[in-house]
Design a protein around this motif. Structure first.
Motif, short mmCIF file in Angstrom:
data_model
loop_
_atom_site.label_atom_id
_atom_site.label_comp_id
_atom_site.label_asym_id
_atom_site.label_seq_id
_atom_site.Cartn_x
_atom_site.Cartn_y
_atom_site.Cartn_z
N UNK A 107 9.76 14.36 -11.01
CA UNK A 107 8.90 13.99 -12.14
C UNK A 107 7.45 14.10 -11.67
N UNK A 108 6.66 15.02 -12.23
CA UNK A 108 5.28 15.20 -11.77
C UNK A 108 4.38 14.01 -12.06
N UNK A 109 4.79 13.13 -12.97
CA UNK A 109 3.98 11.97 -13.32
C UNK A 109 4.21 10.79 -12.38
N UNK A 110 5.23 10.89 -11.52
CA UNK A 110 5.51 9.84 -10.52
C UNK A 110 5.61 10.55 -9.18
N UNK A 111 4.50 10.84 -8.54
CA UNK A 111 4.48 11.73 -7.37
C UNK A 111 5.11 11.10 -6.13
N UNK A 112 5.66 11.94 -5.24
CA UNK A 112 6.23 11.43 -3.99
C UNK A 112 5.17 10.76 -3.11
N UNK A 113 5.50 9.58 -2.62
CA UNK A 113 4.63 8.87 -1.68
C UNK A 113 5.49 7.95 -0.83
N UNK A 145 9.26 7.13 -1.98
CA UNK A 145 9.50 7.13 -3.42
C UNK A 145 9.63 8.56 -3.90
N UNK A 146 10.77 8.88 -4.52
CA UNK A 146 11.00 10.18 -5.14
C UNK A 146 11.53 9.93 -6.54
N UNK A 176 0.86 -1.18 0.00
CA UNK A 176 0.00 0.00 0.00
C UNK A 176 0.89 1.22 0.00
N UNK A 177 0.31 2.39 -0.21
CA UNK A 177 1.08 3.62 -0.16
C UNK A 177 0.24 4.73 0.43
#
Length: 297
Positions: free
Chosen positions: A164-170, A180-181, A140-141
C-alpha cells in the motif's frame, strides 16, 4: 536424603490470554508473579517449557523507585522460548490483569529492559473482565534500506505491487523494533506463508522483534499479522509491542490524527481472534494500548 536438603518449590506459572475475553482467543502468555528465585537460565527454561511466545517474570521494584505506586511496582522481564525480549505488550496486559485480580484495579509500574511502562487496570463489566492499558516508551520510526525491503518481500513471497503506497515500509520502535509492511488487500494478508529461516536471518541482522503486516480496512480499523521467527514462533496472535510501535509510526507519518483511537484486529487467520485498542493523545508522546485478558484454565 539429608534432612537439611529440601527440593526447590515449583515455580507457579499463571497462564492468561491477552487482547481477548475468550481463553481460546488472543495471545497466550505465561506470568510468573514471583521470580525472585530464578536466574536467567531458569527463566529461559520456564519460558521454553510453557511454550508461549513470551512469559513475564516479576520481582518487586527496588525501594525508592521514582513514581512507583506503593506495592504496585515490579521489575519485569520477558522471555520467549529462545531468548529474552526487551518488551512484550501482550504479556504486560496479561500480567496487569493477573495482578488486578489479586491486588485490585489501579495504577501499576513495570520496570522493563526497554524502560518504565505505566499500566492502568480497571474492573470489568461482568462480561469482558478487567481491562488493562499500557503506556509505551516514546516511539519513533526510520526508513528501511531498499535491499532489506527486497529481502523481506522475498522471504514473504510478496511483490512490491502488493504494498500500500499510502502506508510506506518503515522500521517502527515502541519498546523494540518492528518492520511495518502494509498491503492493499485483505486476501494478500490472509494468504501469509513465509520462509521461516530466511526471514529469521534478516530479522536477526536488523534487530527486529516482529514484522507488523498491515491491511487498512477503514480510517479507524486495521488488520495485522506478526511473524515472530526470532522467538521460535511462526506467528504471534496479538502483539501489543508492535501495536505501540505502529501507533507511533502512524501518527508520525500522518496516517492517523495526532489525537485518535483506532482498533487492530489480529489472530483471526490463526483462529485466535483478538482486538487491540490504540489511543494517541495530543501532547503525549507515548502510545496507549488497551485490551482485556482471560485466565486459561
Amino acid at each position: 536424603m539429608n534432612a537439611n536438603m529440601r527440593a526447590a518449590a515449583p515455580t507457579e506459572v499463571l497462564r492468561y490470554t491477552a487482547f481477548s475475553a475468550d481463553p481460546d482467543g488472543g495471545n497466550p502468555a505465561g506470568v510468573v508473579l514471583d521470580a525472585s528465585a530464578l536466574d536467567d537460565a531458569a527463566r529461559l527454561a520456564v519460558a521454553a517449557e510453557v511454550g508461549y511466545s513470551e512469559t513475564a517474570f516479576l520481582t518487586p521494584a527496588p525501594q525508592g523507585t521514582e513514581g512507583a505506586p506503593e506495592g504496585r511496582a515490579f521489575t519485569t522481564r520477558y522471555f520467549s522460548p529462545l531468548a529474552e525480549v526487551a518488551f512484550c505488550g501482550h504479556a504486560t496486559i496479561a500480567t496487569a490483569v493477573a495482578l488486578g485480580e489479586r491486588i485490585g484495579p489501579g495504577e501499576l509500574l513495570f520496570l522493563t529492559p526497554a524502560g518504565p511502562i505505566p499500566v492502568t487496570v480497571v474492573g470489568g463489566d461482568g462480561e469482558s473482565g478487567p481491562r488493562a492499558t499500557l503506556s509505551s516508551v516514546e516511539p519513533h520510526s526510520e526508513p528501511v534500506e531498499d535491499k532489506d525491503l527486497t529481502e523481506a518481500l522475498a522471504a514473504l513471497g510478496w511483490a512490491r505491487g502488493d504494498l500500500d503506497p499510502e502506508i510506506p515500509p518503515r522500521i517502527a520502535f515502541g519498546g523494540n523494533d518492528h518492520l511495518v509492511l502494509a498491503v492493499t488487500s485483505r486476501e494478500r494478508l490472509g494468504a501469509l506463508d513465509y520462509d521461516f529461516e530466511r526471514l529469521k536471518e534478516l530479522m536477526l541482522r536488523l534487530g527486529l522483534t516482529t514484522l507488523q503486516l498491515v491491511w487498512r480496512e477503514s480510517a479507524g480499523v486495521f488488520h495485522v499479522r506478526d511473524p515472530f521467527p526470532v522467538g521460535g514462533v511462526r506467528e504471534d496472535p496479538a502483539t501489543g509491542a508492535a501495536a505501540a510501535a505502529f501507533g507511533g509510526y502512524a501518527r508520525e507519518l500522518g496516517i492517523v490524527p495526532e489525537e485518535s483511537r483506532f482498533t487492530l484486529h489480529q489472530g483471526e487467520d490463526m483462529g485466535r481472534p483478538g482486538e487491540l485498542t490504540v489511543d494517541l493523545r495530543a501532547g503525549d508522546p507515548r502510545v496507549h494500548v488497551s485490551g482485556t485478558a482471560a485466565r486459561i484454565g
